[in-house]
Design a protein around this motif. Structure first.
Motif, mmCIF file in Angstrom:
data_model
loop_
_atom_site.group_PDB
_atom_site.id
_atom_site.type_symbol
_atom_site.label_atom_id
_atom_site.label_comp_id
_atom_site.label_asym_id
_atom_site.label_seq_id
_atom_site.Cartn_x
_atom_site.Cartn_y
_atom_site.Cartn_z
ATOM 1 N N ALA B 217 -33.086 29.862 -53.197
ATOM 2 C CA ALA B 217 -33.186 28.803 -54.429
ATOM 3 C C ALA B 217 -34.194 28.714 -54.938
ATOM 4 O O ALA B 217 -34.270 28.133 -56.184
ATOM 5 C CB ALA B 217 -32.484 27.618 -53.457
ATOM 6 N N SER B 218 -35.503 28.799 -54.512
ATOM 7 C CA SER B 218 -36.636 28.851 -55.131
ATOM 8 C C SER B 218 -37.101 30.103 -56.037
ATOM 9 O O SER B 218 -38.108 30.196 -56.309
ATOM 10 C CB SER B 218 -37.860 28.504 -54.265
ATOM 11 N N GLY B 219 -36.133 30.894 -56.035
ATOM 12 C CA GLY B 219 -36.025 31.993 -57.166
ATOM 13 C C GLY B 219 -36.795 33.319 -56.556
ATOM 14 O O GLY B 219 -37.202 34.060 -57.413
ATOM 15 N N GLU B 220 -37.014 33.305 -55.157
ATOM 16 C CA GLU B 220 -37.390 34.571 -54.743
ATOM 17 C C GLU B 220 -36.193 35.586 -54.466
ATOM 18 O O GLU B 220 -35.428 35.220 -54.312
ATOM 19 C CB GLU B 220 -38.079 34.344 -53.249
ATOM 20 N N SER B 221 -36.608 37.008 -54.727
ATOM 21 C CA SER B 221 -35.481 37.742 -54.886
ATOM 22 C C SER B 221 -35.571 38.694 -53.561
ATOM 23 O O SER B 221 -34.587 39.199 -53.058
ATOM 24 C CB SER B 221 -35.305 38.557 -55.904
ATOM 25 N N SER B 222 -36.880 38.692 -53.137
ATOM 26 C CA SER B 222 -37.162 39.810 -51.844
ATOM 27 C C SER B 222 -36.950 38.893 -50.528
ATOM 28 O O SER B 222 -37.736 38.505 -50.326
ATOM 29 C CB SER B 222 -38.382 40.534 -51.730
ATOM 30 N N ILE B 223 -35.952 39.542 -49.964
ATOM 31 C CA ILE B 223 -35.460 38.683 -48.646
ATOM 32 C C ILE B 223 -36.066 39.391 -47.507
ATOM 33 O O ILE B 223 -35.882 40.722 -47.278
ATOM 34 C CB ILE B 223 -34.077 38.556 -48.395
ATOM 35 N N PRO B 224 -37.131 38.876 -46.615
ATOM 36 C CA PRO B 224 -37.706 39.887 -45.488
ATOM 37 C C PRO B 224 -36.916 40.108 -44.498
ATOM 38 O O PRO B 224 -37.415 40.414 -43.315
ATOM 39 C CB PRO B 224 -38.985 38.976 -45.206
ATOM 40 N N TYR B 225 -35.749 39.802 -44.564
ATOM 41 C CA TYR B 225 -34.597 40.117 -43.248
ATOM 42 C C TYR B 225 -33.580 41.059 -43.858
ATOM 43 O O TYR B 225 -33.206 41.127 -44.991
ATOM 44 C CB TYR B 225 -34.025 38.865 -42.932
ATOM 45 N N ASP B 226 -33.096 42.083 -42.883
ATOM 46 C CA ASP B 226 -32.139 42.831 -43.236
ATOM 47 C C ASP B 226 -30.737 42.341 -42.775
ATOM 48 O O ASP B 226 -30.878 41.277 -42.146
ATOM 49 C CB ASP B 226 -32.574 44.273 -42.835
ATOM 50 N N VAL B 227 -29.600 43.024 -43.207
ATOM 51 C CA VAL B 227 -28.523 42.387 -42.765
ATOM 52 C C VAL B 227 -28.227 42.250 -41.470
ATOM 53 O O VAL B 227 -27.785 41.398 -40.803
ATOM 54 C CB VAL B 227 -27.332 43.471 -43.763
ATOM 55 N N SER B 228 -28.630 43.146 -40.525
ATOM 56 C CA SER B 228 -28.382 43.056 -39.008
ATOM 57 C C SER B 228 -28.911 41.911 -38.538
ATOM 58 O O SER B 228 -28.557 41.240 -37.751
ATOM 59 C CB SER B 228 -28.829 44.420 -38.415
ATOM 60 N N GLN B 229 -30.130 41.560 -39.081
ATOM 61 C CA GLN B 229 -31.047 40.253 -38.652
ATOM 62 C C GLN B 229 -30.401 39.044 -39.114
ATOM 63 O O GLN B 229 -30.007 38.145 -38.313
ATOM 64 C CB GLN B 229 -32.347 40.058 -39.107
ATOM 65 N N MET B 230 -29.576 39.071 -40.361
ATOM 66 C CA MET B 230 -28.885 37.919 -40.812
ATOM 67 C C MET B 230 -27.468 37.701 -39.894
ATOM 68 O O MET B 230 -27.268 36.719 -39.357
ATOM 69 C CB MET B 230 -28.426 38.098 -42.057
#
Lengths: 206, 385
Positions: B217-230
């Protein structure tokens, strides 16, 4: 005399315009964030209702039935403009705070409701009492709601901080939802709940 | 002496005409908690079933446990991993328990006190509904919320959300979400932002406790988590919502026992997936271009859909209505996420909104059914003629 006294006391509880007739809810939600605004609003409504009830009662036999609503509107509108001008002259800050809401007294259902239901069919003195009584009933709820909203929402009363700093240091927080209008509606609902559990005859037969 | 006999001795002074008759609802609540009552309804058309409301509620509690235990572990895991110190699983569980057990205790004490007071005051039996609500409320709160705020939210939810409408079974909105919505609007600084999702984050420097949806929402595009962590849940968030895996275990329990409606769950997933896919094609902001599948496994979507949207009281009741209700929950959840940066998570408001519309949906489903059958009757009459 006791019959006249009922006109004053009835709207305070048994026939309260807000909690029983459910009129004037919009303004009860809109201007109850602060106690001061609510008090000024209540006084303005007292003035408008008393004056317009008296005027319409005087004119009641002269007003043609088919255009009575227009005549009532003209009377109410003139009274509202008068109140607005007085406020601007003597309480400019408050008038700025209340801004459009004073003007909107004209749309307050209670004013027109009492003119239609009472002033058109009753004498001057009784109409005056009825106007004042209903306005006080309205004001009482307004002030009660505003009291809780300002106290819990911003920790103030009449703009003065009443919840001591030590509370905030211990982790107390003002309730932001109190400042939003849904909470005003819920507060009115709670008042109705308390009133009905005290005053059993208000409960409709199922 | 077995438990039944002990209970009967204890219950004696609460019987009819005895000293504590007024408080009978309180003792009856404990009794029926331990034993299925041996009387049934005598009047009216009731569906009778061996499983009563208390046993149903306990099934939900069991379904909630995996998510709760993982939430407790994750609280400690987030805390120590952000702190950067070495820790064992045990440390994490202990830290999590110290945070979460008091929240659950406050929720149950406040909620049950109000329930018992109302039951005694109104002279009816204590409603079972709070058993689940009381556990749900702490599970959907941020970990660092002060205990008294939990208490106030619980009081609001039970009083205004439930008792004002007439108690369990009569509420329009899901009580647990009512509590969360109240806390969300009343104390926004404790319910959103990047300092509340990790335990003690506000006291530590350099902690990035932002949720994934908050980052987007604050516009960051690089998420420091991968899909398995999610999916498995090693991410910041409300206490028990992070692990989609644990929620799915709960979902299986609910569906297998028939307690939760699979139609609502599947419907919501379809609604959210399709909406997410459409926004993927549009892709005007970070949340829109967030992979539709990831939308399903981050935030409270899975938890909300499995445990809150399926609340039998506030959800739609008709079969077709459940599909419509579920799909709209999913749709609105993604819509709110994508279009309103003030609410990075939309599932709470989506479910509350659909709670309000559920009776309307049911009404039109039933009307349509009546019309269809009338038409069929007319047609068959014509054929006869």
């Amino acid at each position: 005399m006791s019959k006249n006294k009922v006109l004053l006391t009835d709207p305070l509880d048994d026939n309260n315009p807000i909690t029983v007739q459910v009129l004037g809810i919009c303004s009860a939600l809109a201007i109850t964030v602060q106690l001061k605004a609510a008090i000024v609003m209540s006084l303005s409504v007292v003035a408008v209702m008393a004056a317009s009830n008296v005027i319409v009662s005087i004119l009641r036999n002269l007003i043609p039935n088919r255009i009575r609503i227009i005549v009532q509107l003209v009377v109410v509108a003139s009274m509202v403009v008068l109140v607005d001008e007085v406020l601007r002259a003597y309480a400019y800050d408050v008038s700025k705070e209340l801004s459009i809401f004073i003007g909107l007294i004209i749309t307050n259902c209670i004013v027109m409701g009492r003119l239609e239901a009472f002033a058109l069919g009753n004498g001057v003195w009784r109409s005056f009492l009825d106007g004042v009584g209903n306005a006080f009933g309205y004001g009482a709820i307004l002030i009660l709601v505003a009291f809780f909203r300002e106290l819990l929402g911003s920790g103030n009363l009449l703009g003065v901080q009443v919840i001591p700093d030590s509370f905030y240091e211990m982790g107390y927080e003002n309730n932001g939802m109190m400042l939003l209008s849904p909470m005003a509606l819920i507060t009115v609902g709670l008042i109705i709940w308390v009133q009905r559990s005290r005053n059993r005859k208000l409960i409709e037969k199922a | 002496m077995n438990i039944r006999q002990i209970l009967d001795t204890v219950k004696k002074p609460f019987g009819k005409g005895e000293k504590f008759e007024k408080y009978a609802p309180a003792i009856n609540a404990f009794d029926t908690f331990l034993f299925v009552p041996n009387h049934t309804t005598k009047h009216g058309a009731h569906i009778r079933d061996a499983v009563d409301l208390k046993r149903t509620m306990i099934t939900v509690i069991i379904a909630l446990l995996p998510a709760l235990f993982y939430g407790i572990y994750n609280t400690g895991y987030q805390y120590y991993s952000q702190l950067g110190t070495a820790f064992s699983t045990m440390d994490a569980v202990i830290h999590g328990s110290l945070k979460i057990v008091p929240m659950i205790a406050v929720s149950y004490i406040v909620g049950l006190a109000i329930e018992f007071a109302f039951a005694i005051f109104r002279g009816h039996e204590v409603n079972e509904g709070y058993l689940v609500t009381g556990l749900l409320i702490p599970m959907i709160m941020p970990v660092d919320i002060p205990l008294w705020m939990v208490g106030v939210s619980v009081a609001f939810a039970v009083l205004i959300g439930k008792e004002a409408f007439g108690g369990t079974g009569m509420n329009i909105l899901n009580p647990a979400l009512t509590a969360r919505a109240f806390a969300f609007f009343a104390y926004p600084t404790y319910m959103s932002g990047n300092k509340v999702w990790v335990s003690e984050a506000s006291n530590l420097d350099g902690v990035s406790g932002e949720t994934i949806l908050g980052m987007l929402a604050s516009g960051e595009s690089s998420i420091p988590y991968d899909v398995s962590q999610m999916f498995y849940g090693g991410i910041p968030g409300s206490i028990a919502e992070t692990s989609t895996f644990m929620v799915l275990i709960g979902a299986l329990i609910l569906i297998y026992t028939g307690v939760g409606s699979w139609r609502i769950m599947i419907g919501s997933v379809i609604g959210a997936a399709v909406t997410g896919l459409l926004f993927n094609l549009w892709g005007a902001n970070e949340l829109m271009s967030f992979n539709w599948f990831n939308h399903l496994i981050v935030g409270g979507f899975a938890f909300g859909v499995v445990f809150m949207a399926t609340d039998p009281v506030s959800a739609a009741q008709t079969t077709k209505g459940k599909w419509i209700y579920g799909i709209l929950v999913g749709l609105f959840c993604i819509l709110i996420r994508v279009f309103n940066p003030a609410y990075p998570e939309g599932v709470m408001l989506a479910i509350l909104l659909m709670n309000v519309f559920a009776p309307t949906i049911d009404h039109y489903v039933i009307e349509a059914n009546i019309k269809r059958r009338v038409n069929r009757k007319i047609k068959s009459n014509l054929n006869v003629a």
